[in-house]
Motif scaffolding. Structure first.
Motif, PDB file in Angstrom:
ATOM      1  N   ASP A   1       0.824  -1.204   0.000  1.00  0.00           N
ATOM      2  CA  ASP A   1       0.000   0.000   0.000  1.00  0.00           C
ATOM      3  C   ASP A   1       0.860   1.257   0.000  1.00  0.00           C
ATOM      4  O   ASP A   1       0.470   2.287  -0.562  1.00  0.00           O
ATOM      5  N   ILE A   2       2.017   1.193   0.669  1.00  0.00           N
ATOM      6  CA  ILE A   2       2.903   2.351   0.819  1.00  0.00           C
ATOM      7  C   ILE A   2       4.310   1.971   0.375  1.00  0.00           C
ATOM      8  O   ILE A   2       4.785   0.868   0.674  1.00  0.00           O
ATOM      9  N   ALA A   3       4.977   2.899  -0.305  1.00  0.00           N
ATOM     10  CA  ALA A   3       6.405   2.776  -0.574  1.00  0.00           C
ATOM     11  C   ALA A   3       7.129   3.713   0.387  1.00  0.00           C
ATOM     12  O   ALA A   3       6.890   4.925   0.397  1.00  0.00           O
ATOM     13  N   ALA A   4       8.008   3.142   1.214  1.00  0.00           N
ATOM     14  CA  ALA A   4       8.668   3.914   2.267  1.00  0.00           C
ATOM     15  C   ALA A   4       9.854   4.693   1.727  1.00  0.00           C
ATOM     16  O   ALA A   4      10.513   4.276   0.770  1.00  0.00           O
TER      17      ALA A   4
ATOM     18  N   ALA B   1       1.983   6.474 -10.481  1.00  0.00           N
ATOM     19  CA  ALA B   1       0.733   6.983 -11.048  1.00  0.00           C
ATOM     20  C   ALA B   1      -0.143   5.854 -11.581  1.00  0.00           C
ATOM     21  O   ALA B   1      -1.376   5.976 -11.616  1.00  0.00           O
ATOM     22  N   ASP B   2       0.487   4.738 -11.964  1.00  0.00           N
ATOM     23  CA  ASP B   2      -0.244   3.597 -12.502  1.00  0.00           C
ATOM     24  C   ASP B   2      -0.508   2.514 -11.453  1.00  0.00           C
ATOM     25  O   ASP B   2      -0.997   1.427 -11.785  1.00  0.00           O
ATOM     26  N   SER B   3      -0.193   2.794 -10.196  1.00  0.00           N
ATOM     27  CA  SER B   3      -0.229   1.775  -9.146  1.00  0.00           C
ATOM     28  C   SER B   3      -1.146   2.192  -8.006  1.00  0.00           C
ATOM     29  O   SER B   3      -1.464   3.372  -7.835  1.00  0.00           O
ATOM     30  N   ARG B   4      -1.539   1.211  -7.208  1.00  0.00           N
ATOM     31  CA  ARG B   4      -2.265   1.507  -5.964  1.00  0.00           C
ATOM     32  C   ARG B   4      -1.310   1.946  -4.866  1.00  0.00           C
ATOM     33  O   ARG B   4      -1.741   2.451  -3.827  1.00  0.00           O
ATOM     34  N   THR B   5      -0.002   1.735  -5.067  1.00  0.00           N
ATOM     35  CA  THR B   5       0.994   2.046  -4.041  1.00  0.00           C
ATOM     36  C   THR B   5       1.176   3.553  -3.922  1.00  0.00           C
ATOM     37  O   THR B   5       1.271   4.260  -4.926  1.00  0.00           O
ATOM     38  N   VAL B   6       1.241   4.043  -2.683  1.00  0.00           N
ATOM     39  CA  VAL B   6       1.360   5.472  -2.406  1.00  0.00           C
ATOM     40  C   VAL B   6       2.697   5.723  -1.708  1.00  0.00           C
ATOM     41  O   VAL B   6       3.021   5.028  -0.733  1.00  0.00           O
ATOM     42  N   PRO B   7       3.489   6.697  -2.159  1.00  0.00           N
ATOM     43  CA  PRO B   7       4.719   7.024  -1.438  1.00  0.00           C
ATOM     44  C   PRO B   7       4.414   7.817  -0.176  1.00  0.00           C
ATOM     45  O   PRO B   7       3.373   8.475  -0.087  1.00  0.00           O
ATOM     46  N   GLU B   8       5.316   7.743   0.775  1.00  0.00           N
ATOM     47  CA  GLU B   8       5.133   8.487   2.013  1.00  0.00           C
ATOM     48  C   GLU B   8       6.063   9.702   2.049  1.00  0.00           C
ATOM     49  O   GLU B   8       7.141   9.697   1.465  1.00  0.00           O
TER      50      GLU B   8
END
Length: 261
Positions: free
Chosen positions: A153-156, A184-191
């Motif tokens: 869900d998150i990229a640290a 932008a194409d992923s569900r992963t969100v950076p923190e």
């Protein structure tokens, strides 16, 4: 304001209750425990796992019971999460563990390139400029693979190598744009990570140039203090709140966990 990235004594941080008290003192509405975990079976990560206790795959059920007790004692949200070291060779093992454990969200992080922790300057001090640039390339290759895996869900701390003087400043806009396109194409969100923001280095992840590129690609962010000890959390949380205001950002909750920060 919620802090989605703190550690406890189930990896390399302080006791659960102490961290929750610090979050309460800081006036936070929520705190997310994302203890380190590495499920690689290769010799070197296995050794590091033993030294640092990055074995939440063995202890998450006990920690979950502790979190549940704290949820009844404190009037704030307490999230049950994990931070996992990412290596493409471990994708199947990571996927199996995350499916089994059922965390509220999962954080993925790249800490090493070619077996060397990118936060340890001595690994890179004797390298030539070309060799250091190659390390930076491989770091961003792995970060893009992490995002494209859709495991997290998150990229640290998405530019962790900015903490390390021999590698600092070597990332290019091309590196940043490549990661931004993947996000932008992923569900992963950076923190936005404040783990070194108040240190002598004054490093905020992502760095200003990187954050500008993420905004250009309409990539949302979440927030984490990356605190390991109670005395770190209040000042880092206050820093993040000011940082979001300064940049005009509204942090999102990973995987839709309630109200925005």
């Amino acid at each position: 304001m919620r802090d989605f990235h703190v550690h406890s004594n189930y990896s390399d941080g302080d006791f659960l209750r102490s961290m929750v008290r610090a979050a309460e003192t800081a006036g936070l509405d929520g705190i997310g425990f994302a203890d380190h975990c590495n499920v690689a079976s290769r010799e070197r990560p296995e050794s590091m796992r033993g030294v640092y206790g990055f074995n939440l795959d063995l202890t998450y059920e006990r920690r979950r019971r502790g979190i549940e007790r704290l949820q009844s004692d404190f009037d704030l949200e307490i999230y049950d999460a994990v931070e996992m070291d990412y290596d493409p060779r471990d994708e199947a093992a990571i996927d199996t563990f995350l499916s089994e454990a059922g965390f509220e969200y999962a954080i993925g992080s790249v800490h090493a390139v070619d077996g060397n922790n990118v936060q340890v300057a001595s690994h890179f001090a004797a390298m030539s400029d070309a060799e250091r640039d190659a390390v930076v390339d491989r770091y961003f290759d792995r970060l893009v693979a992490l995002v494209e895996s859709e495991l997290f869900d998150i990229a640290a701390h998405v530019d962790l190598l900015e903490r390390t003087p021999p590698l600092r400043g070597r990332a290019t806009e091309a590196h940043y744009r490549r990661v931004a396109r993947a996000l932008a194409d992923s569900r992963t969100v950076p923190e936005v990570n404040a783990g070194r923001a108040l240190s002598d280095a004054g490093v905020v992840h992502p760095a200003e140039r990187f954050l500008t590129v993420l905004r250009d690609h309409d990539v949302a962010v979440t927030v984490g203090t990356d605190s390991h000890h109670p005395d770190e959390l209040p000042d880092r949380a206050a820093f993040l709140e000011d940082f979001l205001d300064e940049w005009g950002l509204e942090a999102v909750d990973p995987d839709g966990l309630g109200t925005d920060a």
